[in-house]
Design a protein around this motif. Structure first.
Motif, PDB file in Angstrom:
ATOM      1  N   VAL A 106      -2.400  11.232  -1.898  1.00 56.31           N
ATOM      2  CA  VAL A 106      -2.802  10.367  -3.017  1.00 56.31           C
ATOM      3  C   VAL A 106      -1.782   9.248  -3.204  1.00 56.31           C
ATOM      4  N   ALA A 107      -0.502   9.601  -3.162  1.00 57.77           N
ATOM      5  CA  ALA A 107       0.542   8.582  -3.317  1.00 57.77           C
ATOM      6  C   ALA A 107       0.483   7.562  -2.184  1.00 57.77           C
ATOM      7  N   ARG A 108       0.267   8.036  -0.975  1.00 64.84           N
ATOM      8  CA  ARG A 108       0.203   7.128   0.179  1.00 64.84           C
ATOM      9  C   ARG A 108      -0.990   6.176   0.073  1.00 64.84           C
ATOM     10  N   LEU A 109      -2.157   6.712  -0.289  1.00 69.28           N
ATOM     11  CA  LEU A 109      -3.364   5.890  -0.362  1.00 69.28           C
ATOM     12  C   LEU A 109      -3.323   4.900  -1.524  1.00 69.28           C
ATOM     13  N   SER A 110      -2.500   5.165  -2.520  1.00 66.24           N
ATOM     14  CA  SER A 110      -2.447   4.276  -3.679  1.00 66.24           C
ATOM     15  C   SER A 110      -1.298   3.267  -3.604  1.00 66.24           C
ATOM     16  N   THR A 111      -0.659   3.168  -2.452  1.00 62.11           N
ATOM     17  CA  THR A 111       0.469   2.253  -2.270  1.00 62.11           C
ATOM     18  C   THR A 111       0.118   1.209  -1.207  1.00 62.11           C
ATOM     19  N   ALA A 112       0.238  -0.045  -1.574  1.00 66.63           N
ATOM     20  CA  ALA A 112      -0.120  -1.130  -0.647  1.00 66.63           C
ATOM     21  C   ALA A 112       0.754  -1.127   0.604  1.00 66.63           C
ATOM     22  N   ASP A 113       1.988  -0.680   0.497  1.00 63.51           N
ATOM     23  CA  ASP A 113       2.865  -0.634   1.675  1.00 63.51           C
ATOM     24  C   ASP A 113       2.354   0.320   2.745  1.00 63.51           C
ATOM     25  N   THR A 114       1.641   1.358   2.338  1.00 66.13           N
ATOM     26  CA  THR A 114       1.146   2.355   3.290  1.00 66.13           C
ATOM     27  C   THR A 114      -0.379   2.359   3.399  1.00 66.13           C
ATOM     28  N   ASN A 115      -1.041   1.549   2.604  1.00 68.53           N
ATOM     29  CA  ASN A 115      -2.494   1.408   2.685  1.00 68.53           C
ATOM     30  C   ASN A 115      -2.851  -0.078   2.665  1.00 68.53           C
ATOM     31  N   PRO A 116      -2.998  -0.683   3.840  1.00 66.48           N
ATOM     32  CA  PRO A 116      -3.273  -2.121   3.921  1.00 66.48           C
ATOM     33  C   PRO A 116      -4.523  -2.566   3.154  1.00 66.48           C
ATOM     34  N   ALA A 117      -5.433  -1.668   2.866  1.00 75.31           N
ATOM     35  CA  ALA A 117      -6.645  -2.045   2.136  1.00 75.31           C
ATOM     36  C   ALA A 117      -6.328  -2.567   0.737  1.00 75.31           C
ATOM     37  N   LEU A 118      -5.160  -2.232   0.209  1.00 79.05           N
ATOM     38  CA  LEU A 118      -4.804  -2.653  -1.146  1.00 79.05           C
ATOM     39  C   LEU A 118      -4.025  -3.963  -1.181  1.00 79.05           C
ATOM     40  N   ARG A 119      -3.669  -4.484  -0.037  1.00 76.47           N
ATOM     41  CA  ARG A 119      -2.787  -5.660   0.006  1.00 76.47           C
ATOM     42  C   ARG A 119      -3.438  -6.948  -0.501  1.00 76.47           C
ATOM     43  N   HIS A 120      -4.746  -6.977  -0.540  1.00 77.54           N
ATOM     44  CA  HIS A 120      -5.430  -8.180  -1.042  1.00 77.54           C
ATOM     45  C   HIS A 120      -5.479  -8.216  -2.568  1.00 77.54           C
ATOM     46  N   LEU A 121      -5.159  -7.115  -3.210  1.00 80.72           N
ATOM     47  CA  LEU A 121      -5.195  -7.055  -4.670  1.00 80.72           C
ATOM     48  C   LEU A 121      -4.048  -7.873  -5.255  1.00 80.72           C
ATOM     49  N   PRO A 122      -4.227  -8.389  -6.469  1.00 81.32           N
ATOM     50  CA  PRO A 122      -3.105  -9.054  -7.132  1.00 81.32           C
ATOM     51  C   PRO A 122      -1.926  -8.089  -7.260  1.00 81.32           C
ATOM     52  N   LEU A 123      -0.717  -8.627  -7.223  1.00 86.15           N
ATOM     53  CA  LEU A 123       0.483  -7.796  -7.215  1.00 86.15           C
ATOM     54  C   LEU A 123       0.539  -6.834  -8.401  1.00 86.15           C
ATOM     55  N   ASN A 124       0.164  -7.291  -9.593  1.00 89.63           N
ATOM     56  CA  ASN A 124       0.209  -6.383 -10.750  1.00 89.63           C
ATOM     57  C   ASN A 124      -0.774  -5.228 -10.598  1.00 89.63           C
ATOM     58  N   GLN A 125      -1.901  -5.477  -9.982  1.00 84.70           N
ATOM     59  CA  GLN A 125      -2.880  -4.413  -9.736  1.00 84.70           C
ATOM     60  C   GLN A 125      -2.364  -3.445  -8.669  1.00 84.70           C
ATOM     61  N   GLN A 126      -1.702  -3.971  -7.653  1.00 83.60           N
ATOM     62  CA  GLN A 126      -1.082  -3.112  -6.645  1.00 83.60           C
ATOM     63  C   GLN A 126      -0.054  -2.185  -7.291  1.00 83.60           C
ATOM     64  N   LYS A 127       0.784  -2.760  -8.130  1.00 81.52           N
ATOM     65  CA  LYS A 127       1.848  -1.973  -8.774  1.00 81.52           C
ATOM     66  C   LYS A 127       1.273  -0.922  -9.722  1.00 81.52           C
ATOM     67  N   THR A 128       0.233  -1.268 -10.462  1.00 83.58           N
ATOM     68  CA  THR A 128      -0.407  -0.307 -11.363  1.00 83.58           C
ATOM     69  C   THR A 128      -1.026   0.841 -10.566  1.00 83.58           C
ATOM     70  N   THR A 129      -1.692   0.497  -9.478  1.00 82.37           N
ATOM     71  CA  THR A 129      -2.290   1.512  -8.613  1.00 82.37           C
ATOM     72  C   THR A 129      -1.211   2.428  -8.049  1.00 82.37           C
ATOM     73  N   GLN A 130      -0.128   1.830  -7.575  1.00 87.71           N
ATOM     74  CA  GLN A 130       0.977   2.622  -7.022  1.00 87.71           C
ATOM     75  C   GLN A 130       1.595   3.523  -8.092  1.00 87.71           C
ATOM     76  N   GLN A 131       1.764   3.008  -9.298  1.00 91.66           N
ATOM     77  CA  GLN A 131       2.346   3.812 -10.376  1.00 91.66           C
ATOM     78  C   GLN A 131       1.483   5.035 -10.679  1.00 91.66           C
ATOM     79  N   HIS A 132       0.173   4.840 -10.714  1.00 89.44           N
ATOM     80  CA  HIS A 132      -0.723   5.977 -10.957  1.00 89.44           C
ATOM     81  C   HIS A 132      -0.651   6.985  -9.813  1.00 89.44           C
ATOM     82  N   GLY A 133      -0.550   6.501  -8.596  1.00 91.87           N
ATOM     83  CA  GLY A 133      -0.401   7.404  -7.445  1.00 91.87           C
ATOM     84  C   GLY A 133       0.894   8.181  -7.507  1.00 91.87           C
TER      85      GLY A 133
END
Length: 131
Positions: free
Chosen positions: A78-105
């Motif tokens: 779950v942590a890996r899939l919610s982090t843009a560094d390890t899940n390229p699918a999230l890299r297109h999201l705005p940075l604040n959305q990436q960070k929020t997603t990562q925090q929840h993961g």
């Protein structure tokens, strides 16, 4: 003659209960990896086990004191899939959305690896050998 015969007609492994069967059915077709997990869970639930194997399975699923169990592995996934560094699918999201997603993961990882969450399965496993 043993006091706990495993392979008798009266000791058949029952079918899945509605709750477990329903969850497995609801997860159908999401991803081949999820289907493999579903099939593994179904196999574990319907297979015949010895007390020793049951004890090991309980620890391996969620009751390991050192974090070597399936629940911990899922938490790390779950942590890996919610982090843009390890899940390229999230890299297109705005940075604040990436960070929020990562925090929840990361919160999920923290919560799912809490030793208190693993304690009941560990105690269930230990109770098998205490008889």
């Amino acid at each position: 003659m043993t006091t706990n015969p495993l392979h008798t007609e009266g000791n058949q492994v029952p079918p899945l209960d509605d709750d477990l069967a329903g969850v497995l059915d609801d997860l159908d077709g999401i991803h081949p990896g999820i289907d493999l997990l579903r099939n593994g869970i179904r196999l574990l639930a319907l297979d015949r086990h010895s007390p020793d194997r049951t004890q090991t399975l309980l620890a391996a699923l969620a009751g390991s004191s050192d974090g070597t169990d399936i629940l911990t592995a899922l938490a790390h996934l779950v942590a890996r899939l919610s982090t843009a560094d390890t899940n390229p699918a999230l890299r297109h999201l705005p940075l604040n959305q990436q960070k929020t997603t990562q925090q929840h993961g990361e919160t999920a990882l923290y919560d799912l690896t809490d030793p208190d969450l693993h304690q009941p399965a560990s105690e269930a496993s230990a109770a098998i050998s205490s008889t």
